[in-house]
Design an enzyme around this catalytic site. Structure first.
Site, PDB file in Angstrom:
ATOM      1  CG  HIS A  80      -4.409  -2.390  -3.894  1.00 14.79           C
ATOM      2  ND1 HIS A  80      -3.257  -1.678  -3.699  1.00 14.79           N
ATOM      3  CD2 HIS A  80      -5.109  -2.289  -2.739  1.00 14.79           C
ATOM      4  CE1 HIS A  80      -3.259  -1.172  -2.474  1.00 14.79           C
ATOM      5  NE2 HIS A  80      -4.361  -1.525  -1.877  1.00 14.79           N
ATOM      6  NE  ARG A 106      -1.096   3.823   1.500  1.00 14.74           N
ATOM      7  CZ  ARG A 106      -0.512   2.626   1.321  1.00 14.74           C
ATOM      8  NH1 ARG A 106      -0.019   1.957   2.352  1.00 14.74           N
ATOM      9  NH2 ARG A 106      -0.432   2.093   0.128  1.00 14.74           N
ATOM     10  CD  GLU A 164       2.887  -0.624   5.649  1.00 14.33           C
ATOM     11  OE1 GLU A 164       2.617  -1.176   4.580  1.00 14.33           O
ATOM     12  OE2 GLU A 164       3.440   0.498   5.732  1.00 14.33           O
ATOM     13  CG  ASP A 199       3.565  -4.384   3.062  1.00 17.20           C
ATOM     14  OD1 ASP A 199       4.516  -4.644   2.321  1.00 17.20           O
ATOM     15  OD2 ASP A 199       2.642  -3.623   2.736  1.00 17.20           O
ATOM     16  NE  ARG A 207      -9.838  -7.869   8.779  1.00 18.25           N
ATOM     17  CZ  ARG A 207      -9.350  -8.879   9.479  1.00 18.25           C
ATOM     18  NH1 ARG A 207      -8.735  -9.860   8.854  1.00 18.25           N
ATOM     19  NH2 ARG A 207      -9.467  -8.916  10.791  1.00 18.25           N
ATOM     20  NE  ARG A 237       3.038  -0.356  -4.744  1.00 18.10           N
ATOM     21  CZ  ARG A 237       3.030   0.504  -3.737  1.00 18.10           C
ATOM     22  NH1 ARG A 237       2.588   0.111  -2.562  1.00 18.10           N
ATOM     23  NH2 ARG A 237       3.458   1.726  -3.895  1.00 18.10           N
TER      24      ARG A 237
END
Length: 922
Positions: free
Chosen positions: A157, A429, A539, A579, A617, A750
């Site tokens: 990320h 994903r 989410e 989220d 997490r 995001r």
């Protein structure tokens, strides 16, 4: 109970000494490289920041004016100084922790590895001893460990700001510092010149990447932790388990694979157009290459140590049979047979090395996953490697070489069990909307997205029954978007056939809102010839609330029931912490996640499913971060089946897994929590209805407060100007864009950069807003409400963790610095109104937490942690002031190109430094 404040801090004297030593060395380097004036400016900023912290208002003004007089190029040096300082301080703290851990474990070493005395807190032995003390029988313990499955999933990320080059340099510095605490050094300081050389190297190394890292760069960084740390660490954990069980439960045997790793890096397509099928294939090959190379190295070392002669020890018939069958494996093996005719184990290890070398050759041409052709004998499988090692072990154990079956051979087998020939299972994903569009095109039903849920499920069920794998050429007929969905599934099918299904993890469906979202993937897999477990990702607040009913509907679908049966009635369910927090705020998200787990577990029990909850997490509190064991024990119900998956994201990788000792500590704490949580999950929940009712009421109040403010257009304008979100979006930290869409609303942003921006500006808004308003609903009821909240905090691990984590994130916030950031908001009316809202809620939350805990200030029960935060703040403040001033200059548009470039470099350094200082990013 926590130790007294003075006693706790007295034990930190060695740490303070090392920090002073490093600070002095850094000062000398700055003076030597950049001149005395640069160092004096560093000292001036530090002194002013400390004075400001003590209440000197003139010092804060002088700090701001000193920063304003710096040129952007001079600002780079100042930002580098404070950033590097925190990197060195973090190393010192980590070394201090490691030294304490090693001292505590010294008793085990002196006791020949057997448990003695009180075990290390939150260790594997501590968990097993605690279960023994609770009266858990041998049969119950065997059942508990037999179902144990912990999988940690690495993700990439845009929060991990350190390049691999810097990680390596910092690790080398840590090793130098650690020599100070080795017995032979007897506490002497390392050679200053050696330390200064390393600081010079760090100072002169670029922190900024020339371009955004490619996905394969992120994959290599992820694999760096396996190569340098985890291959060494995992066997230690497995041996900890074996020793503790041998002491407390001699008849209990754990499974071979109870702690493993997964990865999203290279498989996560949600919002990242850079993850193509070709990239995923390349990442899979990188995984396999590292696993094969590490195993090849181990086999080489074993061949030197296991040189048992058949003249000195009996050789079993099974070993002789394997030797005979493989004697002509290759020219090298034949030569080994002639050179060492009486050393059968060395010969078998030579065969293994040859198999691994062939495996490396197969993937070296980069075509092994580009061709549909399958040669069943061509690709080495983990079963063959495991069989060879097992034959060697059993042969040694049956004769005089039994002791050789332990040590390195056992370690090698443990690594094969944990890492296989793929290091980490690669997940895939994709966003549910991409699947829906693909189904519409493949089915020729342009109206498919408009169908109601029942119609979609009926259509999909019929299509799944009739589906057959598509021919390769048929893919060309589809649009690029549909091929982008089908091609990775086609690759997954090919990977499973060539390398084995264990190279792949699960398929996650982002933004799952209905049961049809999973049936769509089931149909797509049928068309691609793939088979992977499919996991919904819930989410938003609404999706979390509906998750149990969606899961129940899914199980009732006959076509999906067939799939579940093939998977042993095992279903993965992923819960999104990031989220959900962004959607509804801290308290409401935590309560929704709590209820979702309770109700999903109930559905699983009713439907006779084994559920693995996958916890998405992040590193910060707002994204589900915090102590792992504490988080697990706060709600153990999801561990009824003994399995758990948890993402390890962004900066978490570098803080937890760059050092073997620290990685060992993190992993043993995780195991401690899962062992105790799995046992606790067997009992029905005993949460009083009054507690649950209170949480439900507070959740509604919290949602209203949070969503009321984030939906305010003026609030969004405040956020965009009062935080560095615009610069964060431009940083080259990760391959993935900050926004899913171009609209740039909070909904499209995001969660990571959302939290990141608030953390940098010291508001820490996502970790507390709405909590104070919610708590006040009960405190307003007088002594009764206050008594209920205190009772919940003392006796309910979930609520205690909720409050304690909020305490930490609020203590890391700083309203004084946040005010400085708010000065960036151009419209005074907006600035004053929104800042007032934030300050009022912060004050309200702080007051409510102190009323519940009974303390005079936040973190009153954590003196060491509080001291750390307070000591770091004066060194973080100059970075914040630098960042605000440079943001103002850049946004004015008045800087010339070269100065603007320098300003951006300096801002990126401040972002790194603030993150290191707070030990948090997104």
């Amino acid at each position: 109970m926590p130790r007294p404040h003075s006693s706790a801090l007295k034990n930190l004297a060695p740490l303070r000494s090392e920090i002073r030593f490093l600070g002095d060395a850094l000062g000398r380097v700055i003076s030597r490289l950049e001149g005395r004036a640069t160092f004096e400016t560093v000292e001036k900023l530090r002194t002013l920041a400390k004075a400001s912290r003590k209440g000197d208002r003139r010092a804060a003004s002088q700090l701001a004016s000193t920063v304003a007089r710096l040129t952007p190029e001079e600002a780079i040096h100042q930002a580098m100084a404070f950033t590097l300082y925190f990197e060195l301080v973090n190393l010192a703290e980590e070394n201090f922790r490691v030294t304490l851990l090693r001292q505590r474990r010294a008793v085990l070493a002196e006791n020949d590895g057997r448990p003695a005395g009180e075990p290390v807190r939150e260790s594997i032995e501590a968990a097993i001893k605690e279960l023994k003390d609770k009266g858990v029988s041998t049969r119950q313990m065997q059942s508990l460990v037999a179902q144990l499955e912990i999988e940690l999933v690495f993700t990439a990320h845009p929060t991990e700001s350190k390049r691999r080059t810097l990680l390596t340099k910092l690790r080398r510095m840590a090793e130098i510092l650690r020599q100070r605490h080795s017995p032979e050094m007897q506490g002497a300081a390392p050679d200053p010149s050696q330390v200064e050389r390393e600081i010079v190297s760090l100072w002169l190394t670029d922190r900024s990447r020339v371009a955004r890292p490619e996905v394969t760069d992120e994959a290599r960084t992820g694999l760096w932790y396996f190569d340098t740390t985890l291959f060494e660490t995992l066997p230690r954990l497995q041996n900890d388990m074996l020793r503790a069980l041998q002491h407390y439960y001699p008849k209990v045997r754990p499974p071979a694979r109870w702690l493993t790793f997964g990865s999203w890096i290279g498989g996560d397509r949600d919002g990242n157009p850079n993850v193509t099928s070709a990239v995923t294939a390349e990442v899979l090959l990188l995984h396999r290459e590292l696993a094969l190379r590490k195993l090849q190295q181990q086999a080489r070392e074993l061949s030197w140590s296991i040189s048992v002669s058949d003249k000195r020890a009996l050789i079993t018939p099974e070993v002789r049979r394997f030797v005979k069958e493989n004697r002509n494996f290759s020219k090298q093996v034949r030569q080994m047979s002639e050179r060492y005719p009486h050393e059968p184990y060395r010969l078998l290890l030579s065969v293994l090395r040859g198999q691994l070398a062939r495996g490396l050759d197969e993937i070296g041409n980069e075509k092994s996953l580009a061709s549909e052709a399958i040669d069943g004998a061509a690709f080495l499988r983990v079963g063959a490697v495991r069989e060879m090692l097992e034959v060697i072990r059993q042969g040694l154990e049956s004769g005089r070489g039994a002791m050789l079956a332990e040590g390195e051979l056992q370690t090698t087998i443990q690594r094969v069990d944990a890492f296989g020939l793929h290091v980490a299972r690669l997940d895939l994903r994709q966003h549910s909307a991409a699947h829906e569009s693909a189904i519409a095109e493949i089915s020729g039903r342009s109206d498919y997205p408009k169908l109601d849920e029942a119609e979609k499920r009926n259509l999909l069920a019929s299509a799944i029954v009739a589906a057959r794998p598509l021919a390769l050429m048929a893919l060309v007929e589809f649009s690029p978007a549909t091929r982008h969905v089908l091609e990775p599934l086609r690759l997954a099918a090919l990977t499973a056939r060539k390398f084995g299904p264990e190279a792949l993890g699960i398929y996650i469906v982002s933004m799952t809102t209905e049961a049809s979202d999973l049936l769509e993937v089931q149909l797509l897999m049928r068309l691609a010839g793939a088979t992977m477990p499919i996991a919904p990702l819930f989410e938003t607040l609404d999706d979390l609330n509906r998750a149990p009913s969606i899961l129940a509907q899914l199980v009732e679908q006959s076509v999906y029931a067939v799939l579940l049966k093939k998977q042993g009635h095992h279903q993965h369910v992923m819960l999104g912490y990031s989220d959900s927090n962004k959607d509804c705020g801290y308290l409401a998200a935590n309560w929704a996640l709590y209820r979702a787990q309770e109700e999903i577990a109930a559905v699983a029990l009713a439907k006779k499913l084994r559920i693995t909850l996958f916890h998405g997490r992040g590193g910060s509190i707002a994204r589900g971060g915090g102590p792992a064991a504490k988080a697990i024990l706060a709600q153990p119900v999801g561990l009824r089946g003994g399995s758990i998956r948890v993402t390890e994201q962004g900066e978490v990788l570098s803080t937890r897994y760059h050092d073997p000792d620290l990685a060992h500590r993190v992993l043993e704490q995780m195991t401690y929590g899962v062992l105790l949580g799995s046992h606790a999950a067997q009992r029905p929940s005993d949460v009083p209805s009054s507690w649950a009712d209170a949480m439900a009421r507070m959740s509604l109040t919290s949602v209203a407060a949070y969503q009321g403010v984030v939906s305010d257009p003026q609030f969004l304008e405040f956020w965009r100007q009062a935080t560095p979100i615009d610069l964060i979006g431009d940083l080259r930290f990760g391959s993935r864009p900050s926004y899913r869409k171009k609209t740039q609303t909070v909904a499209d942003l995001r969660a990571i950069p959302w939290v990141f921006s608030w953390m940098q500006s010291r508001f820490n808004f996502p970790g507390w807003y709405g909590l104070g308003t919610a708590l006040e609903t009960l405190l307003a009821e007088g002594p009764k409400g206050k008594r209920l909240l205190r009772e919940m905090h003392v006796s309910w691990p979930f609520f205690q963790t909720l409050i304690d984590n909020a305490e930490l994130t609020m203590r890391k916030a700083d309203i004084g610095i946040a005010r400085v950031y708010s000065s960036l908001v151009e419209n005074k009316t907006i600035r004053d109104r929104i800042l007032r809202l934030l300050l009022e809620e912060f004050t309200r939350t702080e007051k409510a937490i102190l009323a519940i805990t009974g303390k005079k200030h936040l973190l009153g029960r954590e003196p060491v942690l509080l001291n750390s935060v307070e000591l770091r703040n004066p060194y973080i403040d100059p970075l914040n002031y630098l960042q605000v001033d440079l943001l103002r200059r850049l946004r004015s548009g008045k800087l010339k190109r070269a100065a603007a470039d320098h300003a951006r470099v300096a801002i990126e350094l401040t972002i790194n430094g603030i993150s290191s200082g707070l030990k948090n990013t997104g």
